[in-house]
Design an enzyme around this catalytic site. Structure first.
Site, mmCIF file in Angstrom:
data_model
loop_
_atom_site.group_PDB
_atom_site.id
_atom_site.type_symbol
_atom_site.label_atom_id
_atom_site.label_comp_id
_atom_site.label_asym_id
_atom_site.label_seq_id
_atom_site.Cartn_x
_atom_site.Cartn_y
_atom_site.Cartn_z
ATOM 1 N N ILE A 224 0.848 -1.206 0.000
ATOM 2 C CA ILE A 224 0.000 0.000 0.000
ATOM 3 C C ILE A 224 0.885 1.259 0.000
ATOM 4 O O ILE A 224 0.581 2.253 -0.659
ATOM 5 C CB ILE A 224 -0.984 -0.028 1.186
ATOM 6 N N ASP B 77 12.442 2.340 4.460
ATOM 7 C CA ASP B 77 11.964 0.953 4.521
ATOM 8 C C ASP B 77 13.159 0.059 4.847
ATOM 9 O O ASP B 77 14.258 0.289 4.335
ATOM 10 C CB ASP B 77 11.346 0.548 3.175
ATOM 11 N N GLY C 48 9.496 -5.420 2.175
ATOM 12 C CA GLY C 48 9.288 -4.491 1.057
ATOM 13 C C GLY C 48 10.246 -4.781 -0.089
ATOM 14 O O GLY C 48 11.164 -5.604 0.027
ATOM 15 N N ASP D 272 15.576 1.589 9.409
ATOM 16 C CA ASP D 272 14.631 0.921 10.300
ATOM 17 C C ASP D 272 14.218 1.893 11.405
ATOM 18 O O ASP D 272 15.062 2.630 11.937
ATOM 19 C CB ASP D 272 15.330 -0.299 10.919
ATOM 20 N N ALA E 28 4.934 1.460 7.936
ATOM 21 C CA ALA E 28 5.896 0.418 8.326
ATOM 22 C C ALA E 28 5.324 -0.479 9.412
ATOM 23 O O ALA E 28 4.798 0.006 10.413
ATOM 24 C CB ALA E 28 7.192 1.068 8.818
ATOM 25 N N TYR F 147 -1.437 -8.656 16.117
ATOM 26 C CA TYR F 147 -1.299 -7.687 15.015
ATOM 27 C C TYR F 147 -2.296 -6.541 15.206
ATOM 28 O O TYR F 147 -1.931 -5.358 15.186
ATOM 29 C CB TYR F 147 -1.526 -8.398 13.678
ATOM 30 N N ASN G 56 -10.080 -5.136 3.157
ATOM 31 C CA ASN G 56 -9.136 -6.008 2.435
ATOM 32 C C ASN G 56 -8.537 -5.324 1.211
ATOM 33 O O ASN G 56 -9.186 -5.238 0.163
ATOM 34 C CB ASN G 56 -9.842 -7.302 2.032
ATOM 35 N N ARG H 7 -15.824 -10.816 2.897
ATOM 36 C CA ARG H 7 -14.894 -9.721 3.139
ATOM 37 C C ARG H 7 -15.222 -8.551 2.206
ATOM 38 O O ARG H 7 -15.885 -8.712 1.186
ATOM 39 C CB ARG H 7 -13.439 -10.170 2.866
#
Ligand code: UDP
Length: 326
Positions: A16, A35, A40, A54, A77, A144, A173, A224
């Protein structure tokens, strides 16, 4: 925003993030992506500047804020494997949550006040009412989702105490790919329904496992709400512009407001690819609610967000990308 101002995109080499970066640059915004390339792809950052780094590294973050005149941050991230977050929650608490606090610390040190945060409908947990509105209780059922919720809470507390301005975007989604096929969905390992089914269409996998056909839905498979990645990307730009126009910190759902069952998605994939998608019914996957469908009227009303892509176009763009890169 002045010309000198740069938007920092964390996780901009991901799915995304890279689509948002492309849309921002196409609209004339200046961006710098940070990133760590754990998940990625360097090749996805074709626009703006790139820093391999990072959020664990405070010193490196400070150097980025010193080098660029950062106006605002879009924060993608984070690891996004729900199953892994059950097995190894510490990885998620540290990388996704604690490292976000580093980012917020450096933003505060440099007086950067605006952040768009990549949140998720997983913060709601098991729905008690559909469609899901932003006011629905947030009781995530996996680490998560918990980490995403903790970040939302931190943003709210920092806003009250330090004047941070934020927008939480709670995605449903994400699916589909850049219609110009420059970037797309590429996870390793892949866990998502559409790319896995497209792999089957290409003959790269023997079959699709359908996780549960005994849900209390129209055909027994999970429902979904699929939303095109470019529609998500545009919402980030609208959210940023909303903050720059003085909009209040807030949270918005981003979904199509239409629910499709796994079986309906597979049928649409068959129709578009003209391939047979062999599927095998296996048991339910842990933590999958029967149905997740958004109300996104708040984003439509306040951000003036308009959805461009329906399921068929989502799958068509994903298929074009997959044929070239699958
Ligand atoms: N799904 C499936 N087989 C797969 C991957 C996903 O049946 O190999 C189902 C999953 O149970 C869910 C839907 O497809 O109901 C979408 O799953 P995905 O992993 O793409 O996204 P999620 O809803 O977990 O964010």
């Amino acid at each position: 925003m002045s010309d000198a101002d740069t938007i920092l995109i964390t996780g901009g080499a991901g799915y995304i993030g890279s689509h948002t970066n492309k849309q921002l640059c196409k609209k004339g915004y200046k961006t710098v992506t940070i990133d760590n390339l754990v998940y990625g792809h360097r090749s996805f950052v074709k626009w703006g500047d790139f820093v391999l780094g990072d959020l664990a590294d405070l010193q490196q973050l400070r150097l980025i804020f010193q080098k660029y005149s950062i106006s605002s941050v879009i924060h993608f991230a984070g690891y996004a494997y729900v199953g892994e977050s059950y097995e190894n929650p510490e990885k998620y608490y540290i990388n996704n949550f604690a490292n976000t606090l580093n980012l917020l610390r450096v933003m505060r040190e440099f007086g950067v006040q605006k952040i768009i945060f990549s949140s998720t409908c997983a913060t709601y947990g098991e729905p008690i009412q559909l469609p899901l509105m932003e006011s629905h209780p947030q009781n995530p059922i996996n680490p998560y989702g918990t980490c995403k919720l903790f970040i939302e809470k931190a943003l709210s507390d920092y806003s009250r105490a330090y004047g941070l301005q934020y927008v939480n975007l709670r995605y449903f989604n994400a699916a589909g790919a850049d219609p110009e096929c420059e970037i797309g969905e590429k996870h390793n390992p892949e866990t998502h329904l559409i790319p896995i089914a497209l792999d089957v269409a290409l003959g790269h996998r023997p079959h699709l496992n359908i996780f549960g056909m005994d849900y209390s839905t129209k055909d027994g498979t999970c429902i979904r709400d699929y939303i095109h990645v470019n529609d998500l990307a545009n919402a980030h730009i609208l959210a940023l512009e909303y903050l720059f126009q003085g909009g209040m910190s807030d949270s918005f759902n981003l979904g199509s407001e239409s629910g499709y069952s796994v079986q309906e998605v597979v049928d649409t994939i068959k129709k578009i690819t003209q391939k047979d998608i062999k599927s095998v019914s296996v048991g339910r996957r842990k933590g999958d609610p029967a149905s997740l469908v958004s109300s996104s009227s708040k984003a439509k009303q306040i951000l003036k967000w308009e959805i461009q892509y329906k399921l068929e176009e989502i799958i068509r763009t994903a298929w074009e990308w997959h044929k070239k890169n699958g």
